[in-house]
Write a protein that holds these residues in place. Structure first.
Motif, mmCIF file in Angstrom:
data_model
loop_
_atom_site.group_PDB
_atom_site.id
_atom_site.type_symbol
_atom_site.label_atom_id
_atom_site.label_comp_id
_atom_site.label_asym_id
_atom_site.label_seq_id
_atom_site.Cartn_x
_atom_site.Cartn_y
_atom_site.Cartn_z
ATOM 1 N N CYS A 1 0.846 -1.192 0.000
ATOM 2 C CA CYS A 1 0.000 0.000 0.000
ATOM 3 C C CYS A 1 0.882 1.242 0.000
ATOM 4 O O CYS A 1 1.891 1.291 0.687
ATOM 5 C CB CYS A 1 -0.899 0.006 1.237
ATOM 6 S SG CYS A 1 -2.019 1.408 1.248
ATOM 7 N N ASN B 1 -0.527 4.374 0.498
ATOM 8 C CA ASN B 1 -1.336 5.498 0.982
ATOM 9 C C ASN B 1 -0.864 6.126 2.278
ATOM 10 O O ASN B 1 -1.091 7.303 2.508
ATOM 11 C CB ASN B 1 -2.786 5.045 1.145
ATOM 12 C CG ASN B 1 -3.438 4.848 -0.198
ATOM 13 O OD1 ASN B 1 -3.119 5.558 -1.149
ATOM 14 N ND2 ASN B 1 -4.321 3.885 -0.301
ATOM 15 N N PHE B 2 -0.247 5.362 3.126
ATOM 16 C CA PHE B 2 0.221 5.893 4.408
ATOM 17 C C PHE B 2 -0.855 6.669 5.146
ATOM 18 O O PHE B 2 -0.636 7.816 5.533
ATOM 19 C CB PHE B 2 1.490 6.740 4.217
ATOM 20 C CG PHE B 2 2.706 5.901 3.922
ATOM 21 C CD1 PHE B 2 3.438 5.325 4.950
ATOM 22 C CD2 PHE B 2 3.093 5.646 2.611
ATOM 23 C CE1 PHE B 2 4.549 4.525 4.677
ATOM 24 C CE2 PHE B 2 4.198 4.852 2.328
ATOM 25 C CZ PHE B 2 4.929 4.292 3.367
ATOM 26 N N CYS B 3 -2.010 6.077 5.329
ATOM 27 C CA CYS B 3 -2.962 6.633 6.283
ATOM 28 C C CYS B 3 -2.205 6.677 7.608
ATOM 29 O O CYS B 3 -1.493 5.725 7.937
ATOM 30 C CB CYS B 3 -4.197 5.748 6.391
ATOM 31 S SG CYS B 3 -5.048 5.573 4.805
ATOM 32 N N TYR C 1 -2.659 6.328 10.685
ATOM 33 C CA TYR C 1 -2.854 5.374 11.790
ATOM 34 C C TYR C 1 -2.353 3.977 11.431
ATOM 35 O O TYR C 1 -2.286 3.100 12.277
ATOM 36 C CB TYR C 1 -4.355 5.274 12.146
ATOM 37 C CG TYR C 1 -5.223 5.015 10.936
ATOM 38 C CD1 TYR C 1 -5.362 3.742 10.409
ATOM 39 C CD2 TYR C 1 -5.881 6.062 10.285
ATOM 40 C CE1 TYR C 1 -6.107 3.506 9.271
ATOM 41 C CE2 TYR C 1 -6.633 5.841 9.147
ATOM 42 C CZ TYR C 1 -6.737 4.565 8.652
ATOM 43 O OH TYR C 1 -7.465 4.334 7.519
ATOM 44 N N CYS C 2 -2.020 3.742 10.162
ATOM 45 C CA CYS C 2 -1.973 2.367 9.646
ATOM 46 C C CYS C 2 -0.556 1.805 9.522
ATOM 47 O O CYS C 2 0.338 2.433 8.957
ATOM 48 C CB CYS C 2 -2.670 2.324 8.286
ATOM 49 S SG CYS C 2 -2.873 0.640 7.689
ATOM 50 N N VAL D 1 0.092 -0.990 7.847
ATOM 51 C CA VAL D 1 0.192 -1.827 6.640
ATOM 52 C C VAL D 1 1.316 -1.418 5.672
ATOM 53 O O VAL D 1 2.100 -2.268 5.245
ATOM 54 C CB VAL D 1 -1.180 -1.918 5.911
ATOM 55 C CG1 VAL D 1 -1.033 -2.494 4.511
ATOM 56 C CG2 VAL D 1 -2.145 -2.773 6.730
ATOM 57 N N PRO D 2 1.443 -0.125 5.332
ATOM 58 C CA PRO D 2 2.517 0.224 4.387
ATOM 59 C C PRO D 2 3.907 -0.143 4.905
ATOM 60 O O PRO D 2 4.821 -0.362 4.111
ATOM 61 C CB PRO D 2 2.368 1.742 4.237
ATOM 62 C CG PRO D 2 0.933 2.012 4.577
ATOM 63 C CD PRO D 2 0.598 1.033 5.664
ATOM 64 N N GLN E 1 -4.768 -4.551 -0.762
ATOM 65 C CA GLN E 1 -4.944 -3.571 0.301
ATOM 66 C C GLN E 1 -5.761 -2.400 -0.211
ATOM 67 O O GLN E 1 -6.504 -1.781 0.514
ATOM 68 C CB GLN E 1 -3.556 -3.071 0.725
ATOM 69 C CG GLN E 1 -3.300 -3.156 2.182
ATOM 70 C CD GLN E 1 -3.426 -4.559 2.730
ATOM 71 O OE1 GLN E 1 -4.380 -4.814 3.437
ATOM 72 N NE2 GLN E 1 -2.511 -5.445 2.408
ATOM 73 N N HIS F 1 -10.688 1.992 -1.755
ATOM 74 C CA HIS F 1 -10.402 3.264 -1.076
ATOM 75 C C HIS F 1 -11.261 4.346 -1.729
ATOM 76 O O HIS F 1 -11.227 4.494 -2.955
ATOM 77 C CB HIS F 1 -8.917 3.597 -1.230
ATOM 78 C CG HIS F 1 -8.464 4.708 -0.326
ATOM 79 N ND1 HIS F 1 -9.031 5.959 -0.352
ATOM 80 C CD2 HIS F 1 -7.518 4.750 0.644
ATOM 81 C CE1 HIS F 1 -8.432 6.727 0.567
ATOM 82 N NE2 HIS F 1 -7.516 6.012 1.180
ATOM 83 N N ARG G 1 -6.483 10.671 4.616
ATOM 84 C CA ARG G 1 -7.348 9.835 3.778
ATOM 85 C C ARG G 1 -7.569 10.439 2.387
ATOM 86 O O ARG G 1 -8.006 9.768 1.468
ATOM 87 C CB ARG G 1 -8.700 9.591 4.473
ATOM 88 C CG ARG G 1 -8.601 8.709 5.694
ATOM 89 C CD ARG G 1 -8.262 7.277 5.324
ATOM 90 N NE ARG G 1 -9.384 6.582 4.707
ATOM 91 C CZ ARG G 1 -9.316 5.324 4.244
ATOM 92 N NH1 ARG G 1 -8.184 4.660 4.288
ATOM 93 N NH2 ARG G 1 -10.363 4.747 3.704
HETATM 94 FE FE1 SF4 Z 1 -3.322 1.448 3.074
HETATM 95 FE FE2 SF4 Z 1 -5.777 0.789 3.932
HETATM 96 FE FE3 SF4 Z 1 -3.794 1.131 5.719
HETATM 97 FE FE4 SF4 Z 1 -4.798 3.270 4.437
HETATM 98 S S1 SF4 Z 1 -5.923 1.919 5.878
HETATM 99 S S2 SF4 Z 1 -2.600 2.791 4.730
HETATM 100 S S3 SF4 Z 1 -5.297 2.395 2.436
HETATM 101 S S4 SF4 Z 1 -3.912 -0.457 4.126
#
Ligand code: SF4
Ligand code: 5AD
Length: 376
Positions: free
Chosen positions: A155, A157-159, A161-162, A164-165, A200, A237, A276
């Motif tokens: 991913c 996007n680097f939201c 809070y997240c 995942v990236p 993702q 998204h 976002r």
């Molecule tokens: Fe990526 Fe989804 Fe996490 Fe945003 S919430 S950084 S879109 S995985």
């Protein structure tokens, strides 16, 4: 007697699917599936890092294997996935649980066979920082009539809070032909009624390919495959759910009119702090578009309450968005600070009891809406 394996999977569908890859590797090595973990010679924990609760459960369940390992030292215990992709957590598990034999990250999973073989000469700890999409190892499908098909990893996007990236790396799309071939093979088997495309952020599929392949084209090409099957995908998204994708969902009979579109918050200041890159108004306009084209579409969402500095009024904006859209179902989460993310360093962290009250309030509203609307 063949050796047996058992996999404990935490977290999202992506992990469930990745465990299908681990299962295929185990079976290729001659292991067969154990009915329960106590019967297994090889136990794999495929972990999740999205919220603190998910990680704590892993630590608890791994710790509980100490006694079992004492009784049967030949047991192999492996911990892999998003949690151990973080160097600090991998080190912590390796140090705290000396009976764990293998600690690897998400990008090491295709090499799982190597670690099982190498463990004879000592404990294994290895975390690759990035990895290309693996096209070499097959999957052992375990989800009944549903076949998971991964279309991309990572991913961008680097939201804020997240995590995942940080644990899944940058977006990488599979070549369209590889996806189509996998789906053709799945359909030819004749036992799968539903194909769920995983990524993702599926709407950015194909942007990194040369030439680029729009997600709507991938969907159309999959629909052109002959056979009796339905297509579903997640996660979308809102900033990337473009009109061409909505159009294809509406027009293609094979695509389920079931859209998971995480909003996360109904307040523009919080959405901005979350990075976002859409507003409440933009989100509502996408919902309007979906409903205009597909009045009976099922729409679901995710929300986070208690993001740093979220005031009571701002939380009420989330409540009013949920009240307005009347989702078919929502997931509501209390914000959980993840080490290394931008939001975890923000001032104004919201107390646990406030998050707890807000999540209950949101879920109560959701329940009321379901009853009024006669939805599930
Ligand atoms: Fe990526 Fe989804 Fe996490 Fe945003 S919430 S950084 S879109 S995985
Ligand atoms: N805290 C709470 N919820 C989170 N999610 C992602 N990161 C966090 C976090 N740090 C939620 C989002 C996402 C879902 C999969 O998990 O709502 O859509």
């Amino acid at each position: 007697m063949p050796m047996k394996y058992y996999i404990v999977t935490y977290g999202c569908q992506m992990n469930v699917h990745e465990s299908e890859k681990i299962a295929a590797i185990c079976e290729k090595m001659g292991y067969t599936l154990a009915d329960k973990r106590e019967d297994a010679d090889l136990i794999v924990f495929n972990t999740c890092a999205i919220r603190e609760g998910a990680e704590e459960r892993v630590f608890g369940n791994v710790g509980a294997l100490k006694k079992m390992k004492k009784q049967k030292p030949s047991h192999i215990i492996a911990v892999c996935g998003c949690s151990t992709q973080k160097e600090s957590t991998a080190q912590y598990i390796y140090r705290t649980f000396p009976f764990v034999d293998i600690v690897i990250g998400t990008f090491n999973i295709p090499n799982f066979e190597h670690y099982i073989n190498a463990v004879k000469s000592g404990r294994q700890l290895e975390i690759f920082k990035e990895g290309d999409i693996d096209e070499t190892v097959p999957y052992k499908r375990t989800s009944g009539e549903n076949a998971w098909v991964n279309i991309m990893q990572g991913c961008n996007n680097f939201c804020t809070y997240c995590i995942v990236p940080y644990v899944r790396g940058r977006e990488k799309s599979r070549q369209e032909e590889n996806i189509l071939n996998e789906i053709r093979a799945v359909v030819a088997e004749g036992k799968y009624k539903k194909i769920t495309l995983l990524g993702q952020n599926v709407n950015s599929y194909g942007k990194d390919l040369t030439p680029a392949v729009p997600f709507s084209k991938l969907l159309k090409d999959i629909c052109a495959i002959e056979g009796d099957f339905k297509i579903w995908f997640m996660t979308s998204h809102p900033k990337d759910l473009t009109d061409d994708v909505i159009e294809v969902i509406a027009n293609e009979d094979k695509i389920l009119k079931d859209i998971h579109l995480p909003a996360q918050s109904g307040n523009n200041r919080i959405l901005n702090l979350m990075n976002r890159r859409y507003t409440r108004e933009k989100y509502l306009s996408i919902i309007d578009k979906i409903r205009e084209k597909m009045p009976n579409a099922r729409i679901t969402s995710d929300f986070i309450v208690g993001f740093p500095t979220e005031t009571e009024e701002e939380f009420q904006d989330t409540m009013s968005l949920v009240d307005k859209v009347k989702f078919d179902s929502i997931f509501a989460f209390m914000y959980s600070p993840r080490e290394g993310t931008v939001a975890s360093k923000m001032d104004g962290q919201v107390p646990e009891e406030v998050k707890n009250r807000r999540v209950n309030e949101l879920l109560a509203l959701e329940k009321k809406i379901q009853q009024q609307e006669g939805k599930r």
